[in-house]
Design a protein around this motif. Structure first.
Motif, PDB file in Angstrom:
ATOM      1  N   TYR A 206       3.476  14.557  -3.639  1.00  0.00           N
ATOM      2  CA  TYR A 206       2.510  13.721  -4.293  1.00  0.00           C
ATOM      3  C   TYR A 206       1.493  12.791  -3.219  1.00  0.00           C
ATOM      4  CZ  TYR A 206       5.485   9.357  -3.354  1.00  0.00           C
ATOM      5  OH  TYR A 206       6.182   8.323  -2.921  1.00  0.00           O
ATOM      6  N   TYR A 207       0.297  12.849  -3.920  1.00  0.00           N
ATOM      7  CA  TYR A 207      -0.699  12.024  -3.358  1.00  0.00           C
ATOM      8  C   TYR A 207      -0.941  10.859  -4.389  1.00  0.00           C
ATOM      9  CZ  TYR A 207      -0.566  15.603   0.092  1.00  0.00           C
ATOM     10  OH  TYR A 207      -0.079  16.534   1.020  1.00  0.00           O
ATOM     11  N   VAL A 208      -1.599   9.726  -3.785  1.00  0.00           N
ATOM     12  CA  VAL A 208      -2.215   8.423  -4.829  1.00  0.00           C
ATOM     13  C   VAL A 208      -3.508   8.266  -4.520  1.00  0.00           C
ATOM     14  CG1 VAL A 208       0.243   7.863  -5.362  1.00  0.00           C
ATOM     15  CG2 VAL A 208      -1.139   6.812  -3.480  1.00  0.00           C
ATOM     16  N   GLY A 209      -4.261   7.577  -5.510  1.00  0.00           N
ATOM     17  CA  GLY A 209      -5.636   7.210  -5.284  1.00  0.00           C
ATOM     18  C   GLY A 209      -5.613   5.482  -5.927  1.00  0.00           C
ATOM     19  N   ARG A 210      -6.351   4.738  -5.637  1.00  0.00           N
ATOM     20  CA  ARG A 210      -6.549   3.432  -6.242  1.00  0.00           C
ATOM     21  C   ARG A 210      -7.348   3.572  -7.480  1.00  0.00           C
ATOM     22  NH1 ARG A 210      -7.401  -2.254  -3.072  1.00  0.00           N
ATOM     23  NH2 ARG A 210      -9.584  -1.439  -2.767  1.00  0.00           N
ATOM     24  N   GLY A 211      -6.734   2.670  -8.678  1.00  0.00           N
ATOM     25  CA  GLY A 211      -7.513   2.437  -9.772  1.00  0.00           C
ATOM     26  C   GLY A 211      -7.894   1.038  -9.740  1.00  0.00           C
ATOM     27  N   ASN A 212      -8.563   0.286 -10.932  1.00  0.00           N
ATOM     28  CA  ASN A 212      -8.806  -0.801 -11.033  1.00  0.00           C
ATOM     29  C   ASN A 212      -7.698  -1.832 -11.226  1.00  0.00           C
ATOM     30  OD1 ASN A 212      -9.379   0.839 -13.316  1.00  0.00           O
ATOM     31  ND2 ASN A 212      -9.491  -1.226 -14.358  1.00  0.00           N
ATOM     32  N   HIS A 213      -6.768  -1.326 -11.776  1.00  0.00           N
ATOM     33  CA  HIS A 213      -5.619  -2.125 -12.064  1.00  0.00           C
ATOM     34  C   HIS A 213      -4.679  -1.908 -10.881  1.00  0.00           C
ATOM     35  CE1 HIS A 213      -5.837  -3.563 -16.200  1.00  0.00           C
ATOM     36  NE2 HIS A 213      -6.468  -2.399 -16.363  1.00  0.00           N
ATOM     37  N   ASP A 214      -4.815  -1.408  -9.606  1.00  0.00           N
ATOM     38  CA  ASP A 214      -4.085  -1.358  -8.633  1.00  0.00           C
ATOM     39  C   ASP A 214      -4.499  -2.381  -7.709  1.00  0.00           C
ATOM     40  OD1 ASP A 214      -2.617   0.904  -9.162  1.00  0.00           O
ATOM     41  OD2 ASP A 214      -4.222   2.033  -8.771  1.00  0.00           O
ATOM     42  N   LYS A 215      -4.135  -3.881  -8.037  1.00  0.00           N
ATOM     43  CA  LYS A 215      -4.819  -4.887  -7.354  1.00  0.00           C
ATOM     44  C   LYS A 215      -4.101  -5.295  -6.413  1.00  0.00           C
ATOM     45  CE  LYS A 215      -6.933  -6.526 -11.768  1.00  0.00           C
ATOM     46  NZ  LYS A 215      -6.906  -7.548 -12.770  1.00  0.00           N
ATOM     47  N   VAL A 216      -4.004  -4.401  -5.008  1.00  0.00           N
ATOM     48  CA  VAL A 216      -3.302  -4.629  -3.919  1.00  0.00           C
ATOM     49  C   VAL A 216      -4.157  -4.706  -2.729  1.00  0.00           C
ATOM     50  CG1 VAL A 216      -1.381  -3.801  -4.904  1.00  0.00           C
ATOM     51  CG2 VAL A 216      -2.762  -2.540  -3.659  1.00  0.00           C
ATOM     52  N   GLY A 217      -4.163  -5.469  -1.885  1.00  0.00           N
ATOM     53  CA  GLY A 217      -4.989  -5.444  -0.628  1.00  0.00           C
ATOM     54  C   GLY A 217      -4.860  -4.146   0.283  1.00  0.00           C
ATOM     55  N   LEU A 218      -5.702  -4.153   1.190  1.00  0.00           N
ATOM     56  CA  LEU A 218      -5.751  -2.519   1.858  1.00  0.00           C
ATOM     57  C   LEU A 218      -4.351  -2.579   2.772  1.00  0.00           C
ATOM     58  CD1 LEU A 218      -9.674  -2.566   2.798  1.00  0.00           C
ATOM     59  CD2 LEU A 218      -8.372  -1.369   0.910  1.00  0.00           C
ATOM     60  N   ASP A 219      -3.875  -3.663   3.428  1.00  0.00           N
ATOM     61  CA  ASP A 219      -2.785  -3.758   4.050  1.00  0.00           C
ATOM     62  C   ASP A 219      -1.547  -3.110   3.240  1.00  0.00           C
ATOM     63  OD1 ASP A 219      -3.165  -5.931   2.700  1.00  0.00           O
ATOM     64  OD2 ASP A 219      -2.012  -7.259   4.356  1.00  0.00           O
ATOM     65  N   VAL A 220      -1.403  -3.796   2.231  1.00  0.00           N
ATOM     66  CA  VAL A 220      -0.312  -3.451   1.324  1.00  0.00           C
ATOM     67  C   VAL A 220      -0.285  -2.101   1.062  1.00  0.00           C
ATOM     68  CG1 VAL A 220       0.875  -3.850  -0.717  1.00  0.00           C
ATOM     69  CG2 VAL A 220       0.041  -5.884   0.650  1.00  0.00           C
ATOM     70  N   TRP A 221      -1.579  -1.733   0.534  1.00  0.00           N
ATOM     71  CA  TRP A 221      -1.721  -0.132   0.316  1.00  0.00           C
ATOM     72  C   TRP A 221      -1.260   0.977   1.360  1.00  0.00           C
ATOM     73  CZ3 TRP A 221      -3.073   1.946  -4.522  1.00  0.00           C
ATOM     74  CH2 TRP A 221      -3.335   3.197  -4.517  1.00  0.00           C
ATOM     75  N   GLN A 222      -1.960   0.429   2.534  1.00  0.00           N
ATOM     76  CA  GLN A 222      -1.769   1.489   3.459  1.00  0.00           C
ATOM     77  C   GLN A 222      -0.071   1.405   4.176  1.00  0.00           C
ATOM     78  OE1 GLN A 222      -4.295   3.194   5.786  1.00  0.00           O
ATOM     79  NE2 GLN A 222      -2.396   3.922   6.848  1.00  0.00           N
ATOM     80  N   SER A 223       0.340   0.230   3.952  1.00  0.00           N
ATOM     81  CA  SER A 223       1.852   0.049   4.520  1.00  0.00           C
ATOM     82  C   SER A 223       2.623   0.987   3.367  1.00  0.00           C
ATOM     83  CB  SER A 223       2.237  -1.180   4.835  1.00  0.00           C
ATOM     84  OG  SER A 223       2.272  -1.993   3.500  1.00  0.00           O
ATOM     85  N   THR A 224       2.297   1.006   2.090  1.00  0.00           N
ATOM     86  CA  THR A 224       3.180   1.579   1.031  1.00  0.00           C
ATOM     87  C   THR A 224       3.128   3.036   1.148  1.00  0.00           C
ATOM     88  OG1 THR A 224       2.941  -0.550  -0.224  1.00  0.00           O
ATOM     89  CG2 THR A 224       3.544   1.561  -1.416  1.00  0.00           C
ATOM     90  N   TRP A 225       1.782   3.672   1.284  1.00  0.00           N
ATOM     91  CA  TRP A 225       1.597   4.960   1.052  1.00  0.00           C
ATOM     92  C   TRP A 225       1.257   5.877   2.369  1.00  0.00           C
ATOM     93  CZ3 TRP A 225       3.478   5.751  -3.372  1.00  0.00           C
ATOM     94  CH2 TRP A 225       3.214   4.625  -4.470  1.00  0.00           C
ATOM     95  N   GLY A 226       0.891   4.940   3.303  1.00  0.00           N
ATOM     96  CA  GLY A 226       0.758   5.509   4.734  1.00  0.00           C
ATOM     97  C   GLY A 226      -0.691   6.082   4.931  1.00  0.00           C
ATOM     98  N   TYR A 227      -1.516   5.863   3.911  1.00  0.00           N
ATOM     99  CA  TYR A 227      -3.016   6.156   4.223  1.00  0.00           C
ATOM    100  C   TYR A 227      -3.926   5.084   3.413  1.00  0.00           C
ATOM    101  CZ  TYR A 227      -1.415   8.623   0.155  1.00  0.00           C
ATOM    102  OH  TYR A 227      -0.962   9.196  -1.195  1.00  0.00           O
ATOM    103  N   GLY A 228      -4.928   4.919   3.816  1.00  0.00           N
ATOM    104  CA  GLY A 228      -5.998   3.943   2.903  1.00  0.00           C
ATOM    105  C   GLY A 228      -6.399   4.454   1.598  1.00  0.00           C
ATOM    106  N   THR A 229      -7.179   3.609   1.051  1.00  0.00           N
ATOM    107  CA  THR A 229      -7.648   3.784  -0.338  1.00  0.00           C
ATOM    108  C   THR A 229      -8.659   4.802  -0.457  1.00  0.00           C
ATOM    109  OG1 THR A 229      -9.071   2.106  -0.039  1.00  0.00           O
ATOM    110  CG2 THR A 229      -6.991   1.490  -1.208  1.00  0.00           C
ATOM    111  N   ASN A 230      -9.254   5.166   0.595  1.00  0.00           N
ATOM    112  CA  ASN A 230     -10.082   6.150   0.936  1.00  0.00           C
ATOM    113  C   ASN A 230      -9.272   7.118   1.820  1.00  0.00           C
ATOM    114  OD1 ASN A 230     -12.611   5.835  -0.270  1.00  0.00           O
ATOM    115  ND2 ASN A 230     -12.965   4.210   1.110  1.00  0.00           N
ATOM    116  N   HIS A 231      -9.085   8.273   1.310  1.00  0.00           N
ATOM    117  CA  HIS A 231      -8.260   9.282   2.205  1.00  0.00           C
ATOM    118  C   HIS A 231      -8.620  10.744   1.729  1.00  0.00           C
ATOM    119  CE1 HIS A 231      -5.022  10.298  -0.745  1.00  0.00           C
ATOM    120  NE2 HIS A 231      -5.384   9.128  -1.099  1.00  0.00           N
ATOM    121  N   SER A 232      -8.217  11.758   2.659  1.00  0.00           N
ATOM    122  CA  SER A 232      -8.209  13.112   2.552  1.00  0.00           C
ATOM    123  C   SER A 232      -7.283  13.790   3.025  1.00  0.00           C
ATOM    124  CB  SER A 232      -9.606  13.724   3.001  1.00  0.00           C
ATOM    125  OG  SER A 232      -9.808  13.598   4.219  1.00  0.00           O
TER     126      SER A 232
END
Length: 270
Positions: free
Chosen positions: A103-129
């Motif tokens: 699975y892969y994920v993208g951020r939505g407007n209710h995903d109110k987390v910082g970029l560092d938290v997002w990166q550490s959780t999923w292993g990639y940024g909010t912009n990714h390919s």
């Protein structure tokens, strides 16, 4: 863009004790599916007043059934994974661990987390390919930590699209649609023009608008919505979208309702 019957039998629900061996109206074999993926959005894990645990358990069960019965290469969750509270990400990731497909994920407007938290959780940024075979998949961020609606980073998109210019096709994931044709869309003219003028961009997939589950067209470019599988508003059913790419490089997408007349709004493209 026209509907083709090539995988109509694949769309039919699998029923116990029933086997469909052939399409008696067409004895020629249709092109085989070389890639099959799922798009689901707006789970809103943790939203007060909703049975979000059951909604996610149902979705995971449906996806695992897809994997077993028809095949699935991956699922993309197109935003609003959680509902506002950043600490929910850990429990959601644990639940996603029950999936039997990547699975892969993208951020939505209710995903109110910082970029560092997002990166550490999923292993990639909010912009990714990422790449699967001859196809590229680009996920652009359409929000920020405050939940504001924003246009995706046009310079980053241009760079990614250029990087994948030699691919047979590019599929784009954006939580919020970049055209103001829904109540919750935003106007991102540069982004829309970029997609329209890139020959190997095949389609854009949007979430966010829970009441939208069909296609909208801008020029020659199709934009698809997948309703929702969580939250407290939207289409009367919870569902997801299927995309199938065939060996002749045509592709098909349709919305799927796992609990009733299953196949909705089918389209085929080249």
């Amino acid at each position: 863009m026209t509907f083709k019957r090539r995988s109509f039998l694949k769309m039919l629900p699998v029923l116990p004790g029933v086997s469909i061996l052939t399409d008696l109206t067409n004895t020629s074999l249709p092109p085989s599916v070389t890639m099959r993926f799922i798009i689901a959005s707006d789970g809103h894990f943790g939203q007060p007043g909703t049975d979000y645990t059951t909604m996610h358990t149902d979705l995971i069960g449906w996806v695992n059934r897809e994997k077993m019965q028809r095949g699935a290469d991956f699922i993309f969750f197109n935003g609003d994974l959680i509902h506002d509270e950043p600490t929910l990400l850990y429990d959601l990731k644990t639940m996603f661990g029950k999936l039997r497909v990547p699975y892969y994920v993208g951020r939505g407007n209710h995903d109110k987390v910082g970029l560092d938290v997002w990166q550490s959780t999923w292993g990639y940024g909010t912009n990714h390919s990422f790449v699967k075979g001859d196809y590229a998949f680009i996920a652009g961020d359409t929000s920020n930590e405050k939940g504001q609606y924003v246009c995706p980073d046009i310079n980053w998109l241009r760079s990614e699209i250029t990087k994948y210019a030699n691919k047979k096709g590019i599929f784009i994931f954006l939580h919020i649609t970049p055209e103001k044709w829904t109540d919750n869309g935003i106007d991102c003219k540069e982004v829309v023009e970029l997609f329209e003028n890139t020959p190997n961009v095949k389609a854009i997939f949007n979430g966010h608008d829970h009441d939208q589950d069909s296609k909208k067209q801008k020029g020659k470019m199709p934009y698809f919505f997948d309703g929702h599988f969580g939250g407290n508003w939207g289409t009367a059913y919870k569902g997801y979208r299927i995309v199938e790419i065939f060996e002749d490089d045509t592709w098909q997408t349709y919305q799927y309702n796992p609990t009733a007349a299953p196949v909705l709004n089918s389209f085929t493209g080249k």
